[in-house]
Design a protein around this motif. Structure first.
Motif, mmCIF file in Angstrom:
data_model
loop_
_atom_site.group_PDB
_atom_site.id
_atom_site.type_symbol
_atom_site.label_atom_id
_atom_site.label_comp_id
_atom_site.label_asym_id
_atom_site.label_seq_id
_atom_site.Cartn_x
_atom_site.Cartn_y
_atom_site.Cartn_z
ATOM 1 N N THR A 185 0.625 -1.253 -0.211
ATOM 2 C CA THR A 185 0.072 -0.055 0.124
ATOM 3 C C THR A 185 0.885 1.316 -0.052
ATOM 4 O O THR A 185 0.570 2.341 -0.816
ATOM 5 C CB THR A 185 -0.881 -0.127 1.139
ATOM 6 O OG1 THR A 185 -1.650 -1.015 1.238
ATOM 7 C CG2 THR A 185 -1.821 1.259 1.231
ATOM 8 N N LEU A 186 1.849 1.339 0.820
ATOM 9 C CA LEU A 186 2.780 2.288 0.870
ATOM 10 C C LEU A 186 3.500 2.463 -0.601
ATOM 11 O O LEU A 186 4.011 3.704 -0.973
ATOM 12 C CB LEU A 186 3.905 2.260 1.911
ATOM 13 C CG LEU A 186 4.867 3.233 2.006
ATOM 14 C CD1 LEU A 186 4.393 4.582 2.466
ATOM 15 C CD2 LEU A 186 5.966 2.873 3.012
ATOM 16 N N HIS A 187 3.825 1.437 -1.066
ATOM 17 C CA HIS A 187 4.407 1.488 -2.507
ATOM 18 C C HIS A 187 3.686 2.340 -3.371
ATOM 19 O O HIS A 187 4.178 3.005 -4.286
ATOM 20 C CB HIS A 187 4.811 0.210 -2.710
ATOM 21 C CG HIS A 187 5.883 0.090 -3.808
ATOM 22 N ND1 HIS A 187 5.721 0.601 -5.075
ATOM 23 C CD2 HIS A 187 7.168 -0.316 -3.836
ATOM 24 C CE1 HIS A 187 6.703 0.369 -5.998
ATOM 25 N NE2 HIS A 187 7.511 -0.131 -5.192
ATOM 26 N N TYR A 188 2.351 1.787 -3.472
ATOM 27 C CA TYR A 188 1.464 2.414 -4.514
ATOM 28 C C TYR A 188 1.408 3.853 -4.144
ATOM 29 O O TYR A 188 1.182 4.851 -4.874
ATOM 30 C CB TYR A 188 0.180 1.801 -4.485
ATOM 31 C CG TYR A 188 0.092 0.469 -4.950
ATOM 32 C CD1 TYR A 188 0.452 0.511 -6.774
ATOM 33 C CD2 TYR A 188 -0.144 -0.748 -4.510
ATOM 34 C CE1 TYR A 188 0.489 -0.824 -7.282
ATOM 35 C CE2 TYR A 188 -0.215 -1.842 -5.194
ATOM 36 C CZ TYR A 188 0.035 -1.987 -6.515
ATOM 37 O OH TYR A 188 -0.054 -3.224 -7.219
ATOM 38 N N PHE A 189 1.335 4.419 -2.888
ATOM 39 C CA PHE A 189 0.877 5.851 -2.327
ATOM 40 C C PHE A 189 2.285 6.547 -2.789
ATOM 41 O O PHE A 189 2.048 7.555 -3.516
ATOM 42 C CB PHE A 189 0.872 5.881 -0.717
ATOM 43 C CG PHE A 189 1.033 7.080 -0.391
ATOM 44 C CD1 PHE A 189 0.058 7.920 -0.433
ATOM 45 C CD2 PHE A 189 2.115 7.662 0.213
ATOM 46 C CE1 PHE A 189 -0.022 9.419 -0.123
ATOM 47 C CE2 PHE A 189 2.360 8.982 0.675
ATOM 48 C CZ PHE A 189 1.101 9.883 0.413
ATOM 49 N N VAL A 190 3.338 6.072 -2.727
ATOM 50 C CA VAL A 190 4.469 6.811 -3.020
ATOM 51 C C VAL A 190 4.531 7.062 -4.696
ATOM 52 O O VAL A 190 5.096 8.103 -5.003
ATOM 53 C CB VAL A 190 5.950 6.199 -2.499
ATOM 54 C CG1 VAL A 190 7.165 6.906 -3.178
ATOM 55 C CG2 VAL A 190 5.767 6.241 -0.986
#
Length: 214
Positions: A185-190
């Motif tokens: 989820t963090l990867h997609y956000f960044v």
């Protein structure tokens, strides 16, 4: 008669890390430096003893250069993470081995390493515990693939994981439950908001499928 021919063994190191206790390792291997060929029967017990004494060694290879000269190559494990607990610094390789076990003083290895601060002892014997090692192995490749997030250190407690970036931004991960999913989820956000990351002072990914920013 040939079994009693004196041989000479040179010790060489594969890595250039200044923190490897080379003098101590050479001293431990000294019995092999100048001996008779018949004494090579003691090579394997000596090798196993040195590997146990110096866990930062991956392997030791012995080969003949030109009779009666042999070369003993010491291959070191690669430093991967630095763990700080109770004012004690421990360096570990990616397989969880504590590389500075039994060493009173150690210089920080060269190169980029994971910096981990923990409020608990996450080691058992000469290794990082499996649970915490799995956490470190899970978070490391994700952040290696996100150069936008320059990590200063990881903070691990019994119930939470936090990442502190070099600019002071704090990423709250929560506990290790669904850790890989949270990091995805963090990867997609960044990837979606990398142009706006400079405005963010805190990121919270501890809740399923949500990224909360401040």
């Amino acid at each position: 008669m040939g079994l009693f021919v004196p041989v000479h063994v040179a010790v060489v190191f594969s890595a250039t890390e200044a923190w490897i206790p080379r003098d101590d390792i050479r001293k431990a291997l000294k019995p092999m430096r100048s001996m008779r060929l018949i004494q090579f029967i003691s090579w394997f017990p000596l090798k196993e003893r040195v590997l146990r004494q110096y866990p930062m060694i991956e392997q030791i290879h012995l080969r003949m250069v030109r009779f009666p000269e042999f070369s003993m190559t010491v291959i070191e494990k690669k430093p991967w993470a630095v763990i700080m607990h109770d004012n004690r610094m421990q360096v570990c390789s990616q397989d969880g081995t504590l590389l500075n076990a039994h060493l009173d003083n150690i210089e920080l290895p060269n190169g980029a390493l994971m910096m981990v601060t923990t409020s608990m002892d996450i080691t058992e014997g000469n290794r990082v515990r499996d649970r915490e090692l799995e956490i470190l192995r899970t978070i490391d490749p994700v952040f290696q693939a996100l150069p936008e997030l320059m990590v200063q250190q990881w903070v691990i407690t019994p119930h939470s994981i936090e990442c502190i970036l070099t600019d002071g931004t704090v990423i709250t991960v929560g506990d290790a439950h669904k850790l890989a999913q949270k990091l995805t989820t963090l990867h997609y956000f960044v990837g979606s908001f990398r142009d706006q990351l400079h405005r963010v002072s805190a990121i919270d990914i501890q809740y399923d499928g949500r990224v909360i920013v401040h």
